[in-house]
Design a protein around this motif. Structure first.
Motif, PDB file in Angstrom:
ATOM      1  N   ALA A 163      34.841 -13.837 -19.415  1.00 42.49           N
ATOM      2  CA  ALA A 163      35.403 -15.098 -19.889  1.00 42.49           C
ATOM      3  C   ALA A 163      36.148 -14.898 -21.203  1.00 42.49           C
ATOM      4  O   ALA A 163      37.225 -15.462 -21.416  1.00 42.49           O
ATOM      5  CB  ALA A 163      34.300 -16.133 -20.051  1.00 42.49           C
ATOM      6  N   TRP A 164      35.565 -14.097 -22.103  1.00 40.03           N
ATOM      7  CA  TRP A 164      36.240 -13.826 -23.370  1.00 40.03           C
ATOM      8  C   TRP A 164      37.572 -13.114 -23.135  1.00 40.03           C
ATOM      9  O   TRP A 164      38.546 -13.330 -23.858  1.00 40.03           O
ATOM     10  CB  TRP A 164      35.347 -12.974 -24.274  1.00 40.03           C
ATOM     11  N   LYS A 165      37.616 -12.255 -22.115  1.00 44.72           N
ATOM     12  CA  LYS A 165      38.853 -11.545 -21.801  1.00 44.72           C
ATOM     13  C   LYS A 165      39.935 -12.534 -21.378  1.00 44.72           C
ATOM     14  O   LYS A 165      41.087 -12.431 -21.788  1.00 44.72           O
ATOM     15  CB  LYS A 165      38.600 -10.529 -20.687  1.00 44.72           C
ATOM     16  N   ARG A 166      39.515 -13.524 -20.560  1.00 46.19           N
ATOM     17  CA  ARG A 166      40.485 -14.538 -20.124  1.00 46.19           C
ATOM     18  C   ARG A 166      40.983 -15.343 -21.323  1.00 46.19           C
ATOM     19  O   ARG A 166      42.168 -15.639 -21.443  1.00 46.19           O
ATOM     20  CB  ARG A 166      39.829 -15.465 -19.102  1.00 46.19           C
ATOM     21  N   VAL A 167      40.055 -15.718 -22.197  1.00 39.07           N
ATOM     22  CA  VAL A 167      40.432 -16.457 -23.393  1.00 39.07           C
ATOM     23  C   VAL A 167      41.371 -15.622 -24.256  1.00 39.07           C
ATOM     24  O   VAL A 167      42.358 -16.121 -24.804  1.00 39.07           O
ATOM     25  CB  VAL A 167      39.181 -16.858 -24.198  1.00 39.07           C
ATOM     26  N   GLY A 168      41.090 -14.325 -24.369  1.00 36.61           N
ATOM     27  CA  GLY A 168      41.923 -13.441 -25.179  1.00 36.61           C
ATOM     28  C   GLY A 168      43.347 -13.362 -24.678  1.00 36.61           C
ATOM     29  O   GLY A 168      44.299 -13.371 -25.467  1.00 36.61           O
ATOM     30  N   VAL A 169      43.519 -13.284 -23.360  1.00 35.62           N
ATOM     31  CA  VAL A 169      44.855 -13.245 -22.777  1.00 35.62           C
ATOM     32  C   VAL A 169      45.610 -14.529 -23.107  1.00 35.62           C
ATOM     33  O   VAL A 169      46.782 -14.516 -23.487  1.00 35.62           O
ATOM     34  CB  VAL A 169      44.789 -13.045 -21.247  1.00 35.62           C
ATOM     35  N   CYS A 170      44.902 -15.658 -22.973  1.00 34.27           N
ATOM     36  CA  CYS A 170      45.517 -16.955 -23.256  1.00 34.27           C
ATOM     37  C   CYS A 170      45.919 -17.062 -24.724  1.00 34.27           C
ATOM     38  O   CYS A 170      47.009 -17.533 -25.047  1.00 34.27           O
ATOM     39  CB  CYS A 170      44.552 -18.073 -22.873  1.00 34.27           C
ATOM     40  N   LEU A 171      45.059 -16.601 -25.620  1.00 34.66           N
ATOM     41  CA  LEU A 171      45.346 -16.684 -27.045  1.00 34.66           C
ATOM     42  C   LEU A 171      46.502 -15.762 -27.436  1.00 34.66           C
ATOM     43  O   LEU A 171      47.311 -16.101 -28.298  1.00 34.66           O
ATOM     44  CB  LEU A 171      44.097 -16.329 -27.859  1.00 34.66           C
ATOM     45  N   ASP A 188      40.631 -25.183 -17.478  1.00 35.20           N
ATOM     46  CA  ASP A 188      40.927 -25.702 -18.805  1.00 35.20           C
ATOM     47  C   ASP A 188      40.365 -24.785 -19.886  1.00 35.20           C
ATOM     48  O   ASP A 188      39.209 -24.373 -19.835  1.00 35.20           O
ATOM     49  CB  ASP A 188      40.350 -27.109 -18.960  1.00 35.20           C
ATOM     50  N   PHE A 189      41.187 -24.467 -20.861  1.00 37.99           N
ATOM     51  CA  PHE A 189      40.805 -23.588 -21.964  1.00 37.99           C
ATOM     52  C   PHE A 189      39.588 -24.133 -22.711  1.00 37.99           C
ATOM     53  O   PHE A 189      38.658 -23.387 -23.035  1.00 37.99           O
ATOM     54  CB  PHE A 189      42.000 -23.448 -22.914  1.00 37.99           C
ATOM     55  N   MET A 190      39.591 -25.444 -22.969  1.00 38.86           N
ATOM     56  CA  MET A 190      38.478 -26.037 -23.705  1.00 38.86           C
ATOM     57  C   MET A 190      37.181 -25.967 -22.909  1.00 38.86           C
ATOM     58  O   MET A 190      36.100 -25.742 -23.468  1.00 38.86           O
ATOM     59  CB  MET A 190      38.800 -27.494 -24.063  1.00 38.86           C
ATOM     60  N   GLU A 191      37.269 -26.145 -21.588  1.00 31.27           N
ATOM     61  CA  GLU A 191      36.078 -26.027 -20.745  1.00 31.27           C
ATOM     62  C   GLU A 191      35.549 -24.595 -20.761  1.00 31.27           C
ATOM     63  O   GLU A 191      34.337 -24.363 -20.739  1.00 31.27           O
ATOM     64  CB  GLU A 191      36.411 -26.467 -19.317  1.00 31.27           C
ATOM     65  N   MET A 192      36.465 -23.622 -20.798  1.00 35.02           N
ATOM     66  CA  MET A 192      36.060 -22.222 -20.855  1.00 35.02           C
ATOM     67  C   MET A 192      35.303 -21.935 -22.156  1.00 35.02           C
ATOM     68  O   MET A 192      34.280 -21.237 -22.162  1.00 35.02           O
ATOM     69  CB  MET A 192      37.283 -21.313 -20.746  1.00 35.02           C
ATOM     70  N   LEU A 193      35.790 -22.508 -23.265  1.00 35.13           N
ATOM     71  CA  LEU A 193      35.099 -22.314 -24.537  1.00 35.13           C
ATOM     72  C   LEU A 193      33.703 -22.937 -24.517  1.00 35.13           C
ATOM     73  O   LEU A 193      32.745 -22.367 -25.050  1.00 35.13           O
ATOM     74  CB  LEU A 193      35.924 -22.919 -25.682  1.00 35.13           C
ATOM     75  N   LYS A 194      33.579 -24.107 -23.899  1.00 34.84           N
ATOM     76  CA  LYS A 194      32.267 -24.745 -23.792  1.00 34.84           C
ATOM     77  C   LYS A 194      31.311 -23.884 -22.969  1.00 34.84           C
ATOM     78  O   LYS A 194      30.122 -23.771 -23.283  1.00 34.84           O
ATOM     79  CB  LYS A 194      32.413 -26.125 -23.147  1.00 34.84           C
ATOM     80  N   GLU A 195      31.870 -23.252 -21.918  1.00 33.69           N
ATOM     81  CA  GLU A 195      31.047 -22.361 -21.084  1.00 33.69           C
ATOM     82  C   GLU A 195      30.546 -21.184 -21.908  1.00 33.69           C
ATOM     83  O   GLU A 195      29.369 -20.797 -21.808  1.00 33.69           O
ATOM     84  CB  GLU A 195      31.881 -21.858 -19.903  1.00 33.69           C
ATOM     85  N   LEU A 196      31.401 -20.635 -22.738  1.00 38.60           N
ATOM     86  CA  LEU A 196      31.007 -19.499 -23.567  1.00 38.60           C
ATOM     87  C   LEU A 196      29.948 -19.910 -24.587  1.00 38.60           C
ATOM     88  O   LEU A 196      29.031 -19.149 -24.878  1.00 38.60           O
ATOM     89  CB  LEU A 196      32.244 -18.930 -24.280  1.00 38.60           C
ATOM     90  N   GLU A 197      30.095 -21.101 -25.142  1.00 45.47           N
ATOM     91  CA  GLU A 197      29.097 -21.578 -26.105  1.00 45.47           C
ATOM     92  C   GLU A 197      27.730 -21.733 -25.438  1.00 45.47           C
ATOM     93  O   GLU A 197      26.686 -21.408 -26.020  1.00 45.47           O
ATOM     94  CB  GLU A 197      29.545 -22.927 -26.682  1.00 45.47           C
ATOM     95  N   SER A 198      27.743 -22.220 -24.191  1.00 46.01           N
ATOM     96  CA  SER A 198      26.456 -22.409 -23.490  1.00 46.01           C
ATOM     97  C   SER A 198      25.830 -21.074 -23.132  1.00 46.01           C
ATOM     98  O   SER A 198      24.607 -20.946 -23.093  1.00 46.01           O
ATOM     99  CB  SER A 198      26.669 -23.253 -22.234  1.00 46.01           C
ATOM    100  N   LEU A 199      26.660 -20.057 -22.866  1.00 48.89           N
ATOM    101  CA  LEU A 199      26.130 -18.730 -22.514  1.00 48.89           C
ATOM    102  C   LEU A 199      25.660 -17.971 -23.742  1.00 48.89           C
ATOM    103  O   LEU A 199      24.807 -17.111 -23.673  1.00 48.89           O
ATOM    104  CB  LEU A 199      27.206 -17.921 -21.779  1.00 48.89           C
ATOM    105  N   GLY A 200      26.308 -18.275 -24.874  1.00 46.61           N
ATOM    106  CA  GLY A 200      25.999 -17.548 -26.101  1.00 46.61           C
ATOM    107  C   GLY A 200      27.074 -16.512 -26.339  1.00 46.61           C
ATOM    108  O   GLY A 200      27.418 -15.733 -25.450  1.00 46.61           O
ATOM    109  N   ALA A 201      27.623 -16.488 -27.539  1.00 48.76           N
ATOM    110  CA  ALA A 201      28.751 -15.615 -27.840  1.00 48.76           C
ATOM    111  C   ALA A 201      28.414 -14.155 -27.699  1.00 48.76           C
ATOM    112  O   ALA A 201      29.281 -13.317 -27.496  1.00 48.76           O
ATOM    113  CB  ALA A 201      29.258 -15.886 -29.283  1.00 48.76           C
TER     114      ALA A 201
END
Length: 313
Positions: free
Chosen positions: A5-13, A296-309
């Motif tokens: 998930a972080w990899k996907r976020v990284g590509v988007c950022l 959604d990018f924001m939903e992905m971030l919420k998923e990461l927060e729930s999993l733990g960074a």
């Protein structure tokens, strides 16, 4: 799971950083033709006023065109982590700002194995969509597009300063050639260099330099900031070693830019953006991906927060 998930976020950022970092009335044909005649009248350096008259005609013609094909290369140099290049090609429109481009380069290498070597980016209505590729889509129920709504990101921060910065970023997003012409017109060192061929087309070469303060004063997107905030921004830039912006523009006989080079020098290194433009006025038919194919990018971030960074795949 979290690492993917972080990899996907990284590509988007990475894509967002390129798009945001770049990161536009025509008063009749007489204005355009007058500029062309003066542009071709002499190979000697023109006075600043004469050069400004030509670029003013180019600004009007470019603003009216509203779209073009673009091919851009962004090169950075400095510390080892910052040195690299990005390439972007596709179509862009302004008034309203839209974009459909393919990006590739060293910036995506940071994503590691499994990340795309290149990605398609669509931008319209203040929303960016990034194609993460088939391999990443496999872990998202086949949804290969990540959606980043910049206003939603700003609102979610709850920080007025962040919201103001993002709003200003949206004003600058998808910097079109008309805006770059407007900025160059504010340069006190504007001059005509002479005729040159660009991509097989005869063009006139102009150049000028803007200090960071002059750029801020000329760019309407900074009107959102108070005088104190603008002064602090200029002071911060000067402290960082920002020398200013060197801009070169090549204008064809139709009063339209065919090439632009913008260079920035800071204490940490340099950045150069080289853009080639063609097919002005062609319809920029940019469409958002189907909603069922987006995450959604924001939903992905919420998923990461729930999993733990700190979680790993």
């Amino acid at each position: 799971m979290a690492m993917a998930a972080w990899k996907r976020v990284g590509v988007c950022l990475t894509a967002a950083a390129v798009v945001v970092g770049l990161a536009g009335c025509q008063d009749g044909d007489d204005g355009g033709s007058k500029g062309s005649k003066k542009a071709g009248a002499s190979t000697e350096a023109q006075t600043r006023d004469e050069a400004a008259e030509v670029l003013q005609a180019a600004f009007k013609k470019t603003s009216e065109a509203k779209s073009s094909k673009i091919r851009m290369t962004i090169r950075t140099s400095g510390t080892a982590a910052e040195t690299g290049s990005m390439e972007m090609s596709g179509v862009q429109g302004w008034d309203p700002a839209v974009m459909d481009v393919t990006m590739k380069g060293s910036g995506f290498a940071a994503g590691g194995a499994g990340g795309p070597e290149q990605t398609r980016v669509i931008m319209l209505d203040g929303v960016m969509y990034v194609d993460l590729g088939a391999e990443q889509a496999a872990g998202m129920d086949g949804k290969r597009w990540m959606k980043m709504d910049f206003k939603a990101v700003a609102d979610a921060s709850g920080d007025p300063e962040v919201q103001k910065q993002v709003t200003g970023g949206l004003e600058n997003m998808n910097q079109d050639p008309a805006q770059q012409l407007a900025l160059l017109l504010g340069s006190p060192s504007l001059k005509h260099v002479g005729p040159e061929k660009v991509d097989g087309v005869e063009a006139q070469h102009y150049k000028g330099t803007l200090s960071f303060k002059e750029m801020v004063d000329a760019n309407t997107s900074f009107d959102l900031l108070s005088k104190k905030e603008r002064d602090e921004l200029v002071a911060m830039a000067e402290k960082s070693g920002m020398k200013g912006y060197d801009t070169e523009i090549w204008v064809n006989e139709d009063d339209l830019p065919v090439k632009m080079v913008v260079g920035m020098t800071m204490a940490q290194g340099t950045m150069t953006m080289t853009s080639h433009f063609s097919d002005y006025g062609a319809k920029a038919d940019v469409q958002a991906p189907p909603a069922g194919e987006t995450v959604d990018f924001m939903e992905m971030l919420k998923e990461l927060e729930s999993l733990g960074a700190g979680s790993a795949a």
